[in-house]
Write a protein that holds these residues in place. Sequence first.
Motif, PDB file in Angstrom:
ATOM      1  N   ASP A 146       1.018   4.809   0.269  1.00 42.22           N
ATOM      2  CA  ASP A 146       1.597   3.464   0.152  1.00 42.22           C
ATOM      3  C   ASP A 146       2.752   3.373   1.147  1.00 42.22           C
ATOM      4  N   ILE A 147       2.614   2.451   2.092  1.00 38.77           N
ATOM      5  CA  ILE A 147       3.607   2.363   3.179  1.00 38.77           C
ATOM      6  C   ILE A 147       4.306   1.010   3.175  1.00 38.77           C
ATOM      7  N   ASN A 148       5.632   1.015   3.274  1.00 32.71           N
ATOM      8  CA  ASN A 148       6.394  -0.196   3.606  1.00 32.71           C
ATOM      9  C   ASN A 148       6.841  -0.048   5.036  1.00 32.71           C
ATOM     10  N   ASP A 149       6.371  -0.950   5.878  1.00 31.98           N
ATOM     11  CA  ASP A 149       6.634  -0.833   7.308  1.00 31.98           C
ATOM     12  C   ASP A 149       7.564  -1.941   7.782  1.00 31.98           C
ATOM     13  N   ASN A 150       8.379  -1.630   8.783  1.00 33.22           N
ATOM     14  CA  ASN A 150       9.106  -2.690   9.483  1.00 33.22           C
ATOM     15  C   ASN A 150       8.950  -2.481  10.981  1.00 33.22           C
ATOM     16  N   ALA A 180      10.207  -7.310   5.724  1.00 33.82           N
ATOM     17  CA  ALA A 180       9.905  -5.961   5.257  1.00 33.82           C
ATOM     18  C   ALA A 180      10.677  -5.665   3.969  1.00 33.82           C
ATOM     19  N   GLU A 193       8.824   3.578   5.235  1.00 34.93           N
ATOM     20  CA  GLU A 193       8.861   4.566   4.163  1.00 34.93           C
ATOM     21  C   GLU A 193       7.438   4.734   3.647  1.00 34.93           C
ATOM     22  N   GLU A 201      11.688  -2.677   0.752  1.00 35.20           N
ATOM     23  CA  GLU A 201      11.825  -1.253   0.477  1.00 35.20           C
ATOM     24  C   GLU A 201      11.618  -1.054  -1.023  1.00 35.20           C
ATOM     25  N   ALA A 246       4.056 -15.145   4.498  1.00 34.40           N
ATOM     26  CA  ALA A 246       4.212 -14.062   3.507  1.00 34.40           C
ATOM     27  C   ALA A 246       3.971 -12.702   4.153  1.00 34.40           C
ATOM     28  N   LEU A 247       4.466 -11.704   3.500  1.00 30.29           N
ATOM     29  CA  LEU A 247       4.296 -10.336   3.977  1.00 30.29           C
ATOM     30  C   LEU A 247       2.805  -9.972   3.980  1.00 30.29           C
ATOM     31  N   VAL A 257       9.551 -10.624   0.123  1.00 26.56           N
ATOM     32  CA  VAL A 257       8.096 -10.798   0.239  1.00 26.56           C
ATOM     33  C   VAL A 257       7.770 -12.247   0.584  1.00 26.56           C
ATOM     34  N   ALA A 258       8.420 -13.164  -0.141  1.00 25.78           N
ATOM     35  CA  ALA A 258       8.148 -14.594   0.080  1.00 25.78           C
ATOM     36  C   ALA A 258       8.523 -15.026   1.498  1.00 25.78           C
ATOM     37  N   THR A 307       2.212  -2.388   3.753  1.00 21.18           N
ATOM     38  CA  THR A 307       2.883  -3.680   3.612  1.00 21.18           C
ATOM     39  C   THR A 307       3.791  -3.846   4.815  1.00 21.18           C
ATOM     40  N   GLY A 347       8.312 -13.035   4.084  1.00 23.88           N
ATOM     41  CA  GLY A 347       7.584 -12.243   5.059  1.00 23.88           C
ATOM     42  C   GLY A 347       8.425 -11.162   5.696  1.00 23.88           C
ATOM     43  N   VAL A 389      13.074   5.562   5.285  1.00 22.64           N
ATOM     44  CA  VAL A 389      13.860   4.355   5.034  1.00 22.64           C
ATOM     45  C   VAL A 389      13.269   3.242   5.897  1.00 22.64           C
ATOM     46  N   VAL A 390      13.190   2.036   5.337  1.00 20.04           N
ATOM     47  CA  VAL A 390      12.609   0.922   6.081  1.00 20.04           C
ATOM     48  C   VAL A 390      13.660   0.301   7.004  1.00 20.04           C
ATOM     49  N   GLY A 391      14.077   1.094   7.979  1.00 22.15           N
ATOM     50  CA  GLY A 391      14.961   0.559   9.008  1.00 22.15           C
ATOM     51  C   GLY A 391      14.131  -0.242   9.996  1.00 22.15           C
ATOM     52  N   ARG A 449      20.596   1.354   6.554  1.00 20.00           N
ATOM     53  CA  ARG A 449      19.506   1.134   7.514  1.00 20.00           C
ATOM     54  C   ARG A 449      18.527   0.068   7.035  1.00 20.00           C
ATOM     55  N   PHE A 450      18.544  -0.219   5.746  1.00 22.76           N
ATOM     56  CA  PHE A 450      17.683  -1.297   5.238  1.00 22.76           C
ATOM     57  C   PHE A 450      18.511  -2.585   5.125  1.00 22.76           C
ATOM     58  N   PRO A 495       5.586  -6.833   7.903  1.00 22.82           N
ATOM     59  CA  PRO A 495       5.753  -8.208   8.379  1.00 22.82           C
ATOM     60  C   PRO A 495       4.910  -8.511   9.622  1.00 22.82           C
TER      61      PRO A 495
END
Lengths: 318, 104, 292
Positions: B80-84, A51, B34, A53, B2-3, A46-47, B51, A49, B27-29, A78-79, B53
């Motif tokens: 709630d989404i974690n995106d890449n 992505a 996710e 999981e 920051a994110l 997070v710090a 969330t 920036g 999965v946040v590939g 994959r992460f 980047p």
Amino acid sequence: MPNWSKLQTRSFLESSARERALGLVDEGTFTELAGPFDRMSSPHLVALGEAVEFDDGVVTGVGRIGKRPVFVISQEGRFIGGAVGEVGGAKMVTTIDLAVAFAEELRAANPKIAADELPLVAISFETGGVRLHESNAGLLAHAEVMDAFQRARGKVPVVALIGSRIGCFGGMGFVAAATDVIVMSEFGRLGLTGPEVIEEEMGKDEFDASNRALVYRTTGGRHKYIMGDCNFLVDDRVAAFRAQVAELCRLPVADFEQFRRIGSAALVEKQMRLVALAAEMQPKDAYDVWRRAGNNDPAGLGDAPVDDFRKQAQRLSV
Amino acid sequence: MALNTLEFDCKAEAASVRLAAPVHYGVVGSGDLEVILEPCDLGGGVKVKVTTPISGFDAVWRKVVETFVNRARLADVAIDINDNNASPAVVSMRLQQALAETAA
Amino acid sequence: MDTLIGQGLVALEMIVDPGSFQRDRVGAKEFTDESYGPGAVVGTATLDGQTVTVIASDAEAFNEKFPVVYAGIIGMEEGYKMASAVYATLAADVDKPAAQKRPLVLIVDTPGNGPGKVEEIFGMNKATGAYQLALAEARMAGHPIVAAVVGRAISGAFLCHGLQADRIVALDAKFGTMIHVMPLTSVSRIIKKNIEVLEELSKSNPVFAAGPQFFYQLGGVEALVPEIEGLRGAVIEQVAALRAAKAKGEATGPVGRAALGAARGGRVTRPQVAARMTAEFAAVADKYRPHA
């Protein structure tokens, strides 16, 4: 939840960390610990920036195979390539600690408890080792996992499963070597230094990292089987890995010492004989060692269907 | 650096579909994401958190998620989404797949 | 003297009792083949009168059989030689009570593990893994193990030779002491983050930057030693403290350092994860008991 029966027929290579974890244990028995709903992501990503999981790229939990509680750690390539940071490392260590504590508790409650009612740890590796975004914490976590393995010795067997895309490299290569049993598919790779790094160090003439066949016969499952570094070579299906773990689940913890490659003075002596052979042979290629082990047609053996390979392969003995 | 976190609320035109249980999918590939869908008492509305980047695509996120919510007629759900760096098409597909998991 | 990098053997002589180091002998075991694992130096010395096993890297040595080994790199032979020295230490004191088992002193100045094709074919990962397991076994058997980082403690080589010790002391960064996985410039290139930004972030978060002070904050080393002359005293002090800590059953080694990392505010997420998982398992443990 993915359908458990369908998962069994899936390629282990193609399966996600969570699918591997679920498929490994009996249907409906898996409880995930620090799962995605707990949202324990890495504060360090997070710090930066980067992505994140929710599970920090490692699925941890407990299920059953038959009567045996099986604690599972499953890394997601994959992460960020399955790399280990503070959270993921803590999840690995805590899973092993919980298994050991549970074993001690069960034994204290019933000293005559059956071997197949005591915990086992299964780790599905898919990682290049330390996560550089939090490299110091990741490195320290590696040391903790190694320490946890030694604390688990004689109490809880630890089984490594390697058959995912990233393989198992870097510091996690030591960690996998220190488990009791290693189960691989022919697509699994195990080592310390990844192919790109060797090429960088030694030059493309010596080691061409883009040559997939070369990479596989240096660190792949078939080679590790001949070297005795992997104990069992199984088909690339979730069910095949599961069947091998289920068979191991029948054994008492004391029986697991026989599978080890390191972890005692006698085993170190044996490895030293192997290194002496390496010094004597100075092999240019893994196939040189296959031949030395008594395989007269290494290339043919390398290309044979894995079933034939298992029947025909002569394993190296020193 | 920051994110980025993007949060917004929306409401389906014919909101009627509620989740029986929370679901996690994906999965946040790289180029992937996710998602967690959780039942949540929101007066029939939907709460969204992304969330990522990547910044500067707030309108796109809103449009893709709203389209999904409308089509699925979702009510009282927290997303709630974690995106890449997933493309809108991938976002759409993963949301559908997550919802399909709840039905499975 | 402004650095001990590349001078592990000088550091060794400074730390143990003068002239006491006997190379190539640990308990009943003699390491007679000089060409075997020359990058690893093992032997016995006394430290403040106590018999100790000492393990160090020799930065001057070159392994002719395995040419990736030079400058203090730990190769396959070196890893197994170091592991053998630990097992010989265990064997030497096998009949002694835990409180009387001899200490091990690890002099740490190593830039890495042997990267090479032959190493991968034969499994370099086993050699370093073997040494780590041996150290963990000796630590758990009661041998106090102190690592003194006098030069380079880099990534996998530090995992192998250092991080399984009960306690780790590191010479201050002003002597060029290096503890890291990668230099920050390489981290910057690989994770594609601006170096200035990373340097700024490292002021508040020690998890990725290179240097002993960051490992100190994370609990990765117990103590920083401000002067070279202080190394011997620091090691003696840690051995004494360890005898007491072990007698009381206090956590040392990686577990102790995890707690230290939390106490120093460097690794605060780790205990949260452990607590959450422990609580979650407690809630379902009955399901996994026999006859449930």
